[in-house]
Design a protein around this motif. Sequence first.
Motif, short mmCIF file in Angstrom:
data_model
loop_
_atom_site.label_atom_id
_atom_site.label_comp_id
_atom_site.label_asym_id
_atom_site.label_seq_id
_atom_site.Cartn_x
_atom_site.Cartn_y
_atom_site.Cartn_z
N ASN A 91 -0.81 -3.39 -1.42
CA ASN A 91 -0.33 -3.56 -2.78
C ASN A 91 0.30 -4.93 -3.02
OD1 ASN A 91 0.03 -2.66 -5.41
ND2 ASN A 91 2.15 -2.11 -5.03
N ASN A 92 -0.23 -5.93 -2.39
CA ASN A 92 0.18 -7.30 -2.66
C ASN A 92 -0.87 -8.24 -2.10
OD1 ASN A 92 0.87 -7.38 0.16
ND2 ASN A 92 2.78 -6.39 -0.40
N PRO A 93 -0.82 -9.51 -2.51
CA PRO A 93 -1.87 -10.43 -2.07
C PRO A 93 -1.68 -10.88 -0.62
CG PRO A 93 -0.28 -11.57 -3.44
CD PRO A 93 0.11 -10.12 -3.46
N PHE A 94 -2.76 -11.39 -0.05
CA PHE A 94 -2.72 -12.09 1.22
C PHE A 94 -2.55 -13.57 0.86
CE2 PHE A 94 -5.25 -8.34 1.96
CZ PHE A 94 -4.88 -7.91 3.22
N PHE A 137 -9.01 -13.73 -6.45
CA PHE A 137 -7.61 -14.14 -6.47
C PHE A 137 -6.69 -13.09 -7.09
CE2 PHE A 137 -10.29 -17.98 -7.16
CZ PHE A 137 -10.14 -18.52 -5.89
N CYS A 138 -5.48 -13.03 -6.59
CA CYS A 138 -4.46 -12.14 -7.17
C CYS A 138 -4.14 -12.62 -8.58
CB CYS A 138 -3.20 -12.19 -6.30
SG CYS A 138 -1.80 -11.31 -7.01
N ASP A 139 -4.11 -11.68 -9.52
CA ASP A 139 -3.72 -12.01 -10.90
C ASP A 139 -2.52 -11.18 -11.34
OD1 ASP A 139 -4.75 -9.50 -11.29
OD2 ASP A 139 -6.14 -10.09 -12.89
N GLY A 140 -1.89 -10.50 -10.40
CA GLY A 140 -0.72 -9.69 -10.72
C GLY A 140 -1.04 -8.24 -11.07
N THR A 141 -2.31 -7.88 -11.09
CA THR A 141 -2.70 -6.51 -11.42
C THR A 141 -2.04 -5.50 -10.49
OG1 THR A 141 -4.81 -7.21 -12.35
CG2 THR A 141 -4.68 -4.92 -11.62
N HIS A 142 -1.82 -5.88 -9.24
CA HIS A 142 -1.24 -4.95 -8.26
C HIS A 142 0.11 -4.41 -8.71
CE1 HIS A 142 0.54 -8.84 -7.02
NE2 HIS A 142 1.57 -8.09 -6.70
N LYS A 143 0.80 -5.13 -9.57
CA LYS A 143 2.13 -4.69 -10.02
C LYS A 143 2.05 -3.46 -10.92
CE LYS A 143 3.84 -9.41 -9.81
NZ LYS A 143 4.20 -10.60 -10.59
N TRP A 154 -5.06 -14.30 -2.03
CA TRP A 154 -6.25 -13.44 -2.08
C TRP A 154 -5.81 -12.03 -2.46
CZ3 TRP A 154 -10.70 -16.09 -1.26
CH2 TRP A 154 -10.64 -17.27 -0.50
N CYS A 155 -6.46 -11.45 -3.43
CA CYS A 155 -6.10 -10.10 -3.87
C CYS A 155 -6.21 -9.10 -2.72
CB CYS A 155 -7.02 -9.68 -5.02
SG CYS A 155 -6.78 -7.97 -5.55
N GLY A 156 -5.17 -8.29 -2.56
CA GLY A 156 -5.18 -7.24 -1.54
C GLY A 156 -5.37 -5.87 -2.13
N CYS A 157 -5.09 -5.71 -3.42
CA CYS A 157 -5.25 -4.39 -4.05
C CYS A 157 -6.69 -4.16 -4.48
CB CYS A 157 -4.31 -4.25 -5.24
SG CYS A 157 -4.79 -5.15 -6.72
N LYS A 158 -7.49 -5.22 -4.49
CA LYS A 158 -8.93 -5.17 -4.81
C LYS A 158 -9.20 -4.79 -6.26
CE LYS A 158 -9.77 -6.10 -0.46
NZ LYS A 158 -10.17 -7.43 -0.04
N SER A 159 -8.23 -4.97 -7.14
CA SER A 159 -8.41 -4.62 -8.55
C SER A 159 -8.13 -5.77 -9.49
CB SER A 159 -7.51 -3.43 -8.90
OG SER A 159 -7.93 -2.29 -8.20
N THR A 160 -8.00 -6.96 -8.96
CA THR A 160 -7.76 -8.13 -9.79
C THR A 160 -8.84 -8.30 -10.86
OG1 THR A 160 -7.50 -10.53 -9.78
CG2 THR A 160 -8.94 -9.59 -8.09
N GLU A 161 -8.48 -8.87 -11.99
CA GLU A 161 -9.45 -9.22 -13.03
C GLU A 161 -10.05 -10.59 -12.77
OE1 GLU A 161 -10.48 -7.30 -15.51
OE2 GLU A 161 -9.15 -5.66 -14.95
FE1 FES Z 1 -4.56 -7.49 -6.32
FE2 FES Z 1 -2.38 -8.95 -6.76
S1 FES Z 1 -3.02 -8.08 -4.91
S2 FES Z 1 -3.93 -8.40 -8.20
#
Ligand code: FES
Length: 84
Positions: free
Chosen positions: A11-14, A72-78, A61-68
């Motif tokens: 639930n957070n980026p690498f 890259f992480c766009d904050g969607t994990h929050k 790098w997005c870790g939640c795999k749901s970024t838009e």
């Molecule tokens: Fe997926 Fe941040 S880790 S949007």
Amino acid sequence: MTQKKFPYVQNNPFVLDMKPGRYAWCTCGQSRKQPFCDGNHESTGMYPVIQILEQPTKVAWCGCKSTENPPFCDGTHKKFVNPS
Ligand code: FES
């Protein structure tokens, strides 16, 4: 409520310092080399997202795999309260 696009990894980026090169960001969640592809997607029907970095840079790098904005992480994990 936000829907997850790909299998959840964390639930957070690498956040990594990267060298220039070609990188394959895992979308299937099966890789043991997160956040990168290790070839384990073969039976999933999913494929990595290829990203080319032209210069040294710090990447989230997005870790939640749901970024838009993959990979890259766009904050969607929050938005995920219970990301299981
Ligand atoms: Fe997926 Fe941040 S880790 S949007």
